[in-house]
Motif scaffolding. Structure first.
Motif, short mmCIF file in Angstrom:
data_model
loop_
_atom_site.label_atom_id
_atom_site.label_comp_id
_atom_site.label_asym_id
_atom_site.label_seq_id
_atom_site.Cartn_x
_atom_site.Cartn_y
_atom_site.Cartn_z
N ASP A 20 0.85 -1.19 0.00
CA ASP A 20 0.00 0.00 0.00
C ASP A 20 0.89 1.24 0.00
O ASP A 20 1.34 1.70 1.05
N GLN A 46 -8.27 -2.24 2.49
CA GLN A 46 -7.13 -2.69 3.28
C GLN A 46 -7.61 -3.35 4.56
O GLN A 46 -8.18 -2.69 5.42
N VAL A 53 -2.13 -5.42 0.44
CA VAL A 53 -3.48 -4.94 0.22
C VAL A 53 -4.02 -5.58 -1.07
O VAL A 53 -3.32 -5.57 -2.08
#
Length: 91
Positions: A20, A46, A53
């Motif tokens: 992420d 998430q 993610v």
């Protein structure tokens, strides 16, 4: 005549597990766009406490050979944590 499977056209589902960080969606979208694969929808959620993610892409129709080339490139990106999950969507 039988159509070469690489020339088959379908919508596609991809799920990537990625880090992420900024630029990830842009890099994936760019690799798809370079091969004329149009994105219909993107979903990113998430889970709390997870390192990676999941990012899901649904596409408009695209040729299998273009999808194969794009996935090969995307799976080599440093931010991709595991190989993509890919399904053709048959309607």
């Amino acid at each position: 005549d039988i159509l070469d499977p690489d020339l088959a056209v379908a919508e596609h589902y991809f799920r990537f597990t990625v880090l992420d960080r900024p630029g990830v969606l842009a890099a994936i979208a760019g690799a798809l766009g370079e091969r004329n694969i149009s994105i219909a929808q993107v979903v990113q959620k998430q889970p709390p406490g997870e390192r990676g993610v999941p990012v899901v892409f649904l596409t408009h129709t695209a040729q299998v050979r273009d999808v194969t080339a794009a996935l090969s490139e995307i799976n080599d990106f440093s931010f991709v944590l595991s190989p993509a999950v890919h399904y053709r969507i048959l309607r």
